[in-house]
Scaffold this motif. Structure first.
Motif: not given
Ligand code: SF4
Length: 513
Positions: A296-325
């Motif tokens: 965006l505007f020539g700057r470094p940008t993370v582009i993610n879908n809604v469902l990708t970003l919506a999965a993140v809070p749980l991963i941060m709360d419960k940990g990567a291993q919880f999600y991997r299971d």
């Protein structure tokens, strides 16, 4: 007592506002000590408008409840008597009970715009955890979870984040792609309207992780209610100090803006979306550079879908291993599948990767709405492959589907019974590409038109063998020579139809000459 009537667009389309007004009137007329809550949808669309009421045993459900049913339903709730629309405890309805709701755990449960409700149901725990970590550690957690992009490509989110994180400090952006244009998909919309704080939380975590201070949420123009809800949610989060110059009192900055989409399918392609956010016509950018380097505007940008970003809070709360299971192989976690088309019980089913198409279509979906035999389903949107009945037992994960010439995509599943004309569907695939092509590259812009014409010749019975070979050849050129997935993946539905249902291309004339 709280009584719930969804304000999700799917529920509104079948009269939820009228039902809610009748509930309000019934509460007043009976002098009940009750509050009407407009929740998100539980995702059981054949039961909408779904009315729920709190009881000491848990929430009980009734559906579908029209305005005319409300008085008797309220009577049954108050008196505890039987009612023909009663469904028992909501959480015990098999369609819900048999899911593995991680991303959608609050959707339909809470008041979407109540921050207190959000926190009472576990909201903000992921962001609080992230605020105690440095960016590299957050990126590592996301990488370790195995979370892959839910927009279709399935690229590991953690690698994207790390790429942006590792670039020198300066203006960086988070862009959330909410241009949910795939046929038969509605999971993003349900998040916007049913749990908007979740998405904001995920975007703030992404910003903190990579050092981005600004985010853009791009929502398709066809979702006016989603845009309204998200704008209100952003204002609430700003007022509460979870967005802005001092996120949660941490001294970190993250501002978020909601952008209305331009009404074009191609704006769901990430670089077109960037053009659109910048105020330009949505056309695809050539790569390299990738958006993580110059977005965006020539700057470094993370582009993610809604469902990708919506999965993140749980991963941060419960940990990567919880999600991997959850999940299988390299497809970790869950995917909110969306059942649409000719299906008895359409709606949202969140399951771990590895669930089979048969479980989704038959056990959850109840087979076709018409009652006729299943013939095919298109999985992964209008650029996804058609699958045959013989593929129903394939586990749904990125790799297995790719090995079988198909894709999971954004999790949309559109079902067809045995009356579907696969020749017409192949023609439609080219026509869709013809209409939605941005026009930048020749294989797509011209190939779609020639492909449609050639399929029409086949359907008229003209030189069938020669024209089928021509279509196959054209598909190869489009797949290998197109600049983006629009032209590159259009061959997928065409070739799958030709391969799996050849009898539909070898027949008496169908179109007028
Ligand atoms: Fe545009 Fe189609 Fe080329 Fe993509 S493949 S850049 S949509 S013309």
């Amino acid at each position: 007592m709280r009584i719930y009537v969804p304000a999700d667009s799917a529920a509104l389309s079948v009269g939820a506002d009228e039902t809610a007004a009748a509930v309000d009137a019934a509460i007043a007329a009976r002098g009940l000590d009750a509050t009407l809550v407009r929740n998100g949808s539980r995702g059981m669309f054949w039961l909408e408008p779904l009315v729920e009421a709190e009881t000491p045993a848990g929430r009980i459900a009734f559906g579908p409840v029209t305005a005319g049913d409300v008085d008797s339903v309220i009577g049954a709730i108050v008196d505890g008597t039987a009612h023909p629309l009663a469904l028992g405890l909501t959480e015990e309805i098999p369609y819900l009970k048999n899911q593995e709701r991680l991303t959608f755990e609050r959707v339909g449960v809470t008041d979407p715009l109540s921050l207190a409700d959000y926190e009472a149901h576990g909201g903000l725990a992921g962001l609080r955890a992230a605020l105690g970590m440095d960016g590299a550690a957050i990126c590592k957690e996301v990488l370790d979870s195995g979370l892959r992009g839910r927009g279709g490509a399935g690229f590991p989110a953690g690698i994207k984040w790390k790429t942006v994180h590792d670039l020198p400090e300066g203006q960086k952006y988070i862009c959330c792609n909410g241009d949910e244009g795939d046929s038969g998909t509605f999971a993003d919309r349900m998040i916007f309207e049913g749990d908007p704080f979740l998405l904001i939380e995920g975007m703030v975590i992404a910003g903190i992780a990579v050092g981005a201070t600004e985010g853009y949420l791009y929502i398709r123009s066809e979702y006016p209610r989603s845009i309204e809800v998200m704008k209100r949610a952003v204002a609430i989060m700003e007022a509460a100090g979870w967005l802005g110059a001092n996120v949660g009192g941490s001294g970190r900055t993250f501002w978020l803006k909601v952008r209305r989409g331009a009404g074009a399918y191609i704006c769901g392609e990430e670089s077109s979306m960037l053009e659109s956010i910048e105020g330009k016509r949505g056309t695809v950018r050539s790569k390299p550079p990738i958006p993580a380097i110059s977005g965006l505007f020539g700057r470094p940008t993370v582009i993610n879908n809604v469902l990708t970003l919506a999965a993140v809070p749980l991963i941060m709360d419960k940990g990567a291993q919880f999600y991997r299971d959850y999940g299988m192989g390299r497809s970790t976690g869950t995917l909110p599948f969306q059942l649409a088309g000719n299906i008895a019980r359409g709606g949202l089913v969140e399951k771990a990767f590895g669930v089979t198409l048969r479980e989704l279509v038959e056990d959850f979906g109840g087979g076709t709405a018409s009652g006729r035999p299943f013939r095919t389903a298109q999985v992964g949107g209008p650029l996804g492959a058609y699958v045959s009945a013989g593929m129903l037992d394939l586990p749904m994960d990125y790799e297995t589907f790719a090995e079988n010439g198909a894709m999971v995509g954004h999790g949309g599943i559109v079902v067809f019974d045995d009356t579907v004309d696969m020749g017409a569907m192949a023609r439609f695939a080219f026509e869709f590409c013809e209409i939605e092509s941005c026009g930048k590259c020749t294989p797509c812009r011209v190939g779609a038109v020639r492909g449609k014409e050639t399929v029409e010749k086949i359907l008229r019975g003209e030189d069938v063998a020669k024209n089928v070979a021509l279509v196959e050849d054209l598909c190869e050129v489009m797949r290998d020579g197109s600049l983006c997935a629009m032209g590159g993946l259009t061959p997928m539905p065409v070739l799958s139809a030709l391969k799996l249902f050849p009898e539909d291309f070898d027949r008496a004339p169908k179109l007028a000459a």
